[in-house]
Design a protein around this motif. Sequence first.
Motif, PDB file in Angstrom:
ATOM      1  N   SER A 215      31.991  37.904  38.424  1.00 40.93           N
ATOM      2  CA  SER A 215      32.668  39.130  38.810  1.00 40.93           C
ATOM      3  C   SER A 215      33.576  38.884  40.018  1.00 40.93           C
ATOM      4  O   SER A 215      34.705  39.381  40.077  1.00 40.93           O
ATOM      5  N   GLU A 216      33.107  38.088  40.944  1.00 44.28           N
ATOM      6  CA  GLU A 216      33.909  37.731  42.125  1.00 44.28           C
ATOM      7  C   GLU A 216      35.195  37.007  41.715  1.00 44.28           C
ATOM      8  O   GLU A 216      36.276  37.294  42.226  1.00 44.28           O
ATOM      9  N   ARG A 217      35.060  36.093  40.776  1.00 49.73           N
ATOM     10  CA  ARG A 217      36.231  35.315  40.348  1.00 49.73           C
ATOM     11  C   ARG A 217      37.162  36.117  39.444  1.00 49.73           C
ATOM     12  O   ARG A 217      38.340  35.807  39.327  1.00 49.73           O
ATOM     13  N   MET A 218      36.624  37.101  38.763  1.00 41.83           N
ATOM     14  CA  MET A 218      37.442  37.936  37.883  1.00 41.83           C
ATOM     15  C   MET A 218      38.261  38.957  38.667  1.00 41.83           C
ATOM     16  O   MET A 218      39.346  39.339  38.259  1.00 41.83           O
ATOM     17  N   SER A 219      37.707  39.424  39.775  1.00 33.96           N
ATOM     18  CA  SER A 219      38.317  40.533  40.513  1.00 33.96           C
ATOM     19  C   SER A 219      39.373  39.994  41.472  1.00 33.96           C
ATOM     20  O   SER A 219      39.049  39.194  42.335  1.00 33.96           O
ATOM     21  N   PRO A 220      40.598  40.441  41.352  1.00 39.58           N
ATOM     22  CA  PRO A 220      41.624  39.912  42.246  1.00 39.58           C
ATOM     23  C   PRO A 220      41.290  40.107  43.728  1.00 39.58           C
ATOM     24  O   PRO A 220      41.653  39.275  44.544  1.00 39.58           O
ATOM     25  N   LEU A 221      40.590  41.182  44.058  1.00 38.11           N
ATOM     26  CA  LEU A 221      40.224  41.404  45.467  1.00 38.11           C
ATOM     27  C   LEU A 221      38.793  40.988  45.754  1.00 38.11           C
ATOM     28  O   LEU A 221      38.277  41.250  46.851  1.00 38.11           O
ATOM     29  N   GLY A 222      38.137  40.368  44.799  1.00 38.91           N
ATOM     30  CA  GLY A 222      36.729  40.034  44.990  1.00 38.91           C
ATOM     31  C   GLY A 222      35.857  41.262  44.835  1.00 38.91           C
ATOM     32  O   GLY A 222      36.338  42.395  44.751  1.00 38.91           O
ATOM     33  N   ASN A 223      34.555  41.037  44.768  1.00 37.60           N
ATOM     34  CA  ASN A 223      33.613  42.153  44.639  1.00 37.60           C
ATOM     35  C   ASN A 223      33.684  43.078  45.844  1.00 37.60           C
ATOM     36  O   ASN A 223      33.950  42.627  46.958  1.00 37.60           O
ATOM     37  N   ALA A 224      33.434  44.344  45.605  1.00 38.63           N
ATOM     38  CA  ALA A 224      33.355  45.316  46.690  1.00 38.63           C
ATOM     39  C   ALA A 224      31.965  45.229  47.322  1.00 38.63           C
ATOM     40  O   ALA A 224      30.961  45.136  46.616  1.00 38.63           O
ATOM     41  N   THR A 225      31.921  45.260  48.633  1.00 33.12           N
ATOM     42  CA  THR A 225      30.642  45.187  49.329  1.00 33.12           C
ATOM     43  C   THR A 225      30.050  46.580  49.516  1.00 33.12           C
ATOM     44  O   THR A 225      30.721  47.598  49.301  1.00 33.12           O
ATOM     45  N   ALA A 226      28.797  46.601  49.940  1.00 34.66           N
ATOM     46  CA  ALA A 226      28.138  47.875  50.232  1.00 34.66           C
ATOM     47  C   ALA A 226      28.868  48.608  51.357  1.00 34.66           C
ATOM     48  O   ALA A 226      29.046  49.834  51.307  1.00 34.66           O
ATOM     49  N   ASP A 252      35.708  48.234  42.636  1.00 37.32           N
ATOM     50  CA  ASP A 252      35.246  46.937  42.138  1.00 37.32           C
ATOM     51  C   ASP A 252      36.266  45.814  42.295  1.00 37.32           C
ATOM     52  O   ASP A 252      36.192  44.804  41.582  1.00 37.32           O
ATOM     53  N   GLY A 253      37.208  45.973  43.200  1.00 39.13           N
ATOM     54  CA  GLY A 253      38.171  44.898  43.430  1.00 39.13           C
ATOM     55  C   GLY A 253      39.073  44.624  42.243  1.00 39.13           C
ATOM     56  O   GLY A 253      39.738  43.589  42.189  1.00 39.13           O
ATOM     57  N   GLY A 254      39.082  45.527  41.283  1.00 38.28           N
ATOM     58  CA  GLY A 254      39.961  45.399  40.127  1.00 38.28           C
ATOM     59  C   GLY A 254      39.257  44.925  38.856  1.00 38.28           C
ATOM     60  O   GLY A 254      39.860  44.890  37.777  1.00 38.28           O
ATOM     61  N   TYR A 255      37.975  44.608  38.973  1.00 40.36           N
ATOM     62  CA  TYR A 255      37.233  44.018  37.851  1.00 40.36           C
ATOM     63  C   TYR A 255      37.379  44.800  36.548  1.00 40.36           C
ATOM     64  O   TYR A 255      37.617  44.218  35.480  1.00 40.36           O
ATOM     65  N   SER A 256      37.233  46.126  36.639  1.00 44.94           N
ATOM     66  CA  SER A 256      37.224  46.960  35.429  1.00 44.94           C
ATOM     67  C   SER A 256      38.532  46.898  34.655  1.00 44.94           C
ATOM     68  O   SER A 256      38.559  47.199  33.463  1.00 44.94           O
ATOM     69  N   SER A 257      39.616  46.523  35.315  1.00 46.30           N
ATOM     70  CA  SER A 257      40.900  46.429  34.615  1.00 46.30           C
ATOM     71  C   SER A 257      41.293  44.993  34.309  1.00 46.30           C
ATOM     72  O   SER A 257      42.424  44.728  33.936  1.00 46.30           O
ATOM     73  N   MET A 258      40.351  44.074  34.474  1.00 45.50           N
ATOM     74  CA  MET A 258      40.632  42.674  34.171  1.00 45.50           C
ATOM     75  C   MET A 258      40.063  42.296  32.803  1.00 45.50           C
ATOM     76  O   MET A 258      38.914  42.601  32.493  1.00 45.50           O
ATOM     77  N   GLY A 259      40.871  41.604  32.032  1.00 37.67           N
ATOM     78  CA  GLY A 259      40.395  40.986  30.804  1.00 37.67           C
ATOM     79  C   GLY A 259      39.954  39.557  31.066  1.00 37.67           C
ATOM     80  O   GLY A 259      38.864  39.143  30.693  1.00 37.67           O
ATOM     81  N   MET A 260      40.778  38.807  31.756  1.00 38.32           N
ATOM     82  CA  MET A 260      40.420  37.445  32.165  1.00 38.32           C
ATOM     83  C   MET A 260      41.349  37.011  33.279  1.00 38.32           C
ATOM     84  O   MET A 260      42.562  37.181  33.191  1.00 38.32           O
ATOM     85  N   SER A 261      40.754  36.461  34.334  1.00 40.08           N
ATOM     86  CA  SER A 261      41.544  35.930  35.442  1.00 40.08           C
ATOM     87  C   SER A 261      41.644  34.411  35.312  1.00 40.08           C
ATOM     88  O   SER A 261      40.810  33.772  34.662  1.00 40.08           O
ATOM     89  N   TYR A 262      42.643  33.872  35.953  1.00 39.20           N
ATOM     90  CA  TYR A 262      42.805  32.421  35.951  1.00 39.20           C
ATOM     91  C   TYR A 262      41.604  31.753  36.613  1.00 39.20           C
ATOM     92  O   TYR A 262      41.073  30.762  36.106  1.00 39.20           O
ATOM     93  N   ARG A 263      41.165  32.317  37.735  1.00 33.97           N
ATOM     94  CA  ARG A 263      40.044  31.708  38.482  1.00 33.97           C
ATOM     95  C   ARG A 263      38.762  31.664  37.663  1.00 33.97           C
ATOM     96  O   ARG A 263      38.034  30.673  37.674  1.00 33.97           O
ATOM     97  N   ALA A 264      38.464  32.756  36.966  1.00 36.73           N
ATOM     98  CA  ALA A 264      37.232  32.788  36.182  1.00 36.73           C
ATOM     99  C   ALA A 264      37.331  31.826  35.004  1.00 36.73           C
ATOM    100  O   ALA A 264      36.367  31.134  34.676  1.00 36.73           O
ATOM    101  N   MET A 265      38.504  31.769  34.407  1.00 38.99           N
ATOM    102  CA  MET A 265      38.661  30.878  33.254  1.00 38.99           C
ATOM    103  C   MET A 265      38.612  29.417  33.682  1.00 38.99           C
ATOM    104  O   MET A 265      38.046  28.575  32.999  1.00 38.99           O
ATOM    105  N   GLU A 266      39.184  29.141  34.838  1.00 35.18           N
ATOM    106  CA  GLU A 266      39.145  27.785  35.396  1.00 35.18           C
ATOM    107  C   GLU A 266      37.697  27.318  35.564  1.00 35.18           C
ATOM    108  O   GLU A 266      37.342  26.188  35.230  1.00 35.18           O
ATOM    109  N   GLN A 267      36.889  28.210  36.074  1.00 36.18           N
ATOM    110  CA  GLN A 267      35.475  27.878  36.256  1.00 36.18           C
ATOM    111  C   GLN A 267      34.796  27.714  34.903  1.00 36.18           C
ATOM    112  O   GLN A 267      34.021  26.782  34.686  1.00 36.18           O
ATOM    113  N   TYR A 268      35.110  28.627  33.992  1.00 37.67           N
ATOM    114  CA  TYR A 268      34.493  28.606  32.662  1.00 37.67           C
ATOM    115  C   TYR A 268      34.781  27.280  31.961  1.00 37.67           C
ATOM    116  O   TYR A 268      33.903  26.678  31.341  1.00 37.67           O
TER     117      TYR A 268
END
Lengths: 285, 285, 285, 285
Positions: A215-226, A252-268
């Motif tokens: 989720s951190e890698r998918m979200s352009p702004l990273g996960n939202a903290t408490a 959520d740092g943009g997560y809900s509107s992400m299909g796939m980020s470069y960072r997450a795919m790179e890790q995958y």
Amino acid sequence: MGNNLLKGKKGIIFGALNDMSIAWKVAERCVEEGATITLSNTPLAIRMGTTEELATKLNAKLIPADATSVEDLECVFDESMEALGGKIDFLLHSIGMSPNVRKKRTYDDLDYNLLNQTLDISAISFHKILQVAYKKNAINDWGSVLALSYGAAQRTMYGYNDMADAKAMLESIARSFGYIYGRAHNVRINTISQSPTVTTAGSGIKGFDSLVDFSERMSPLGNATAAECADYCVVMFSDLTKKVTMQNLFHDGGYSSMGMSYRAMEQYIKSFEGLKDEAGNIILG
Amino acid sequence: MGNNLLKGKKGIIFGALNDMSIAWKVAERCVEEGATITLSNTPLAIRMGTTEELATKLNAKLIPADATSVEDLECVFDESMEALGGKIDFLLHSIGMSPNVRKKRTYDDLDYNLLNQTLDISAISFHKILQVAYKKNAINDWGSVLALSYGAAQRTMYGYNDMADAKAMLESIARSFGYIYGRAHNVRINTISQSPTVTTAGSGIKGFDSLVDFSERMSPLGNATAAECADYCVVMFSDLTKKVTMQNLFHDGGYSSMGMSYRAMEQYIKSFEGLKDEAGNIILG
Amino acid sequence: MGNNLLKGKKGIIFGALNDMSIAWKVAERCVEEGATITLSNTPLAIRMGTTEELATKLNAKLIPADATSVEDLECVFDESMEALGGKIDFLLHSIGMSPNVRKKRTYDDLDYNLLNQTLDISAISFHKILQVAYKKNAINDWGSVLALSYGAAQRTMYGYNDMADAKAMLESIARSFGYIYGRAHNVRINTISQSPTVTTAGSGIKGFDSLVDFSERMSPLGNATAAECADYCVVMFSDLTKKVTMQNLFHDGGYSSMGMSYRAMEQYIKSFEGLKDEAGNIILG
Amino acid sequence: MGNNLLKGKKGIIFGALNDMSIAWKVAERCVEEGATITLSNTPLAIRMGTTEELATKLNAKLIPADATSVEDLECVFDESMEALGGKIDFLLHSIGMSPNVRKKRTYDDLDYNLLNQTLDISAISFHKILQVAYKKNAINDWGSVLALSYGAAQRTMYGYNDMADAKAMLESIARSFGYIYGRAHNVRINTISQSPTVTTAGSGIKGFDSLVDFSERMSPLGNATAAECADYCVVMFSDLTKKVTMQNLFHDGGYSSMGMSYRAMEQYIKSFEGLKDEAGNIILG
């Protein structure tokens, strides 16, 4: 230090367990913004956690209550209005628990008594709070009510189990009661759908760390903290968001509107290393 | 072999390039289900691909046309109605291309003339087809129109670039014209949002193979194939789905409703092997 | 009078025409919250409207620019950074116009040159603003960008015409660029989907008054006003909403989550008076 | 007369009460398409309705069962598999009832025991059916399961009361179990969100006729009928829609994608006749 966004406002915060809880941060920030509040949690949670410490620190009355009990909730409102000297302006519902998850009953092997408890604790409690408040006319006109939700209400997360159905129902209750309470008293009701957050509650979920990483890698702004969630709750409680109601607000740092980020795919893609043929093509199992 | 679902119906299929194309499979299946059809594609695509072979095989007239040209589209409808002996019952729009992607212009460095081309080819062409058909009254009452879309219209996929905006607009056109054409002639207009599919078009996207793998592991039923998409198009063209309109229909093995599957996460976790500390905890960079 | 929510922040407001404009109210409120701003609008709008008056009142530089011109936009950012003494923290895009609507071209009779203008003015201008800002690195980390949208992007409104497609594309651009600008500089990009608002722009739409009435009766909190929208923009520009991005945020008194309200249906039923049979049953035509 | 779309397939239809029921039409159409089926309903419903007549006509075994009872459901599957000579290929859940609505308890005065019943009958019964089937491995690979839902799950309808929350939960169960059953046995699970339909169940809702009229005028294709819904169920049960799962499919003549139609607004405007001032302006109360 704050901006006086909640100056003179009165609120109730349900569900602060310890200083990792989102509700804990919300309570602190509300007070910082000029509000006076009461806190409520179950007797068990109060014993297990450190809510009393928070109550002392914020000079807030702590009212033990089982949020599935209408009687207990009536006391919460009566005592809150007495302690705060009037009706409530805002309220946070941060309550959720699945006995099926606790007992490791998978979604294809639910215990239906436990499912009823999941729903009662995690969703119907929100209706009960609202109905009690409504009958007592305990919330001021243009008051603001929030409940914390999660993206599994829209898209299935393995292991989230019957909590997904509970969150879907919670968000529906926000809409249904948002209509009723809005037309009668202009009270607005919304849910905030927060990033996976490392709290005592969140950390119980299987593979949670990896999910947080993805989720951190998918979200352009990273996960939202408490703490950031607390800021968002403050603005949703303030008078600056008076016409926002019946919404599920993704924080959520943009997560809900992400299909796939470069960072997450790179890790995958790294997961296939050692699984390549001579030509460098990934060998899919 | 078919079920006579399109017996006696007449249709136009835009965008069959070669036997990997979804439109190719749709054309074959429609004929198998009893329809007579015409095919259309650009002169360039006809030269590069094997559409003529398909036309021969299906005994279908092939009408070269640039779908961004209103004049050309007028010919497509005139010639189709002549060849088929009457008005059209169904139509597939499977057209999309981004010159910005081709020229490796990233989304933060778009060429705006190329963006206009992306929109014209991939989205506005759909409006033009519908407007030409509407003005000619070329579609029978209760006719059915489909366009192929992709999930990037809702959730951002890295590398999909300005095609995401084009697909969002395409889906909007389906709604906007679905209202107009529905109220006037009961013509229904929908988009199908298909799994990433290994076609000549799809394979141009960066990291496409890994995306297909991720999507396969996320979707409980796996990715939808081109042949399965053709089946779905057939039912959407048939009289059995007469009241479905202005919808974006996900045909993706469940992907669009998944937040995270066990299989995809299991694979993702493998990417951290070699990145663990002594205690076995994942070390996040 | 404000809460210092934008103290020390710098912003650009596009699209304030006169004191009915949402952008006008946003500009006023931003300054009230401690920001310094510049204003931009087309030369024609500046001549027709009263933006200069606003500029004087707020001590804000007014920069004439055609938002479809990359060159003009480069000037807007250069001059804004110079006038404000540094990079931008927030930006409002309140720009939209359909020449097809103006020329009474219905959606089944669009002029495609005019459609290109609709898209260029109402949607692509947002991309151009973002791309120019991105290339100049003109927005501070954690900056916030908003564009105003409307619910017709999701659900078709008769008479809204090609603006629906433009708004759908606008919201897609917010997501697409939100990903790019978020991962690079933590800039967040959102759209606000506002109630129908009686502005100079809004009042051009056919049957707009009745639509506003229906919307008012459907929304439990009533329609959101321009002043309330300005409050909402302020919180979205502030540091309290740092992790909200790539979202379309409904600011509409609950309208978007309503299927049917009692009040709207009560009014609707009145339309059948005189159309009842002896038994009081509504006679449906 | 049919297209042999379900030739050789075996199914269970829950919830046919009388010939106005959607489930009744679905049963008829499935048999017409070559399926053999069993029927199930509560003993009370069987007494009140005419399901036995349908069973005789379709040569289908009628199995009385309370769908909230796991034991009863086990019998339904055992007896169905015996009667049909093997595992099930498709299943319809058309079950819903709110005791709160029946007892005229409004949403701000819910009886929580009755709410539990609403959820148990209208939503959890779907989980129970799926869990019983799953444990018995009673559904063939690539089987198809449908439940009927309604748009109030997304947007609040006055008077729909706690059924909105039940439908939201029902749709969530379709997703949650769609993941589990899909990955294990490729069984697909969807909900169909149908136009308001004049059935015995639907007609209980307050102001239902006017709602149906409004919906008819809003939908470009008009409301979907029960017979049309049956057609749609057939294609969703067939092998032509194998990769559609975890979706909520709107079958509503376009209603769900409409913000406002000309026809509906035209009717709405009539409600103000006699409420105009001398200048012809509508006087809003």
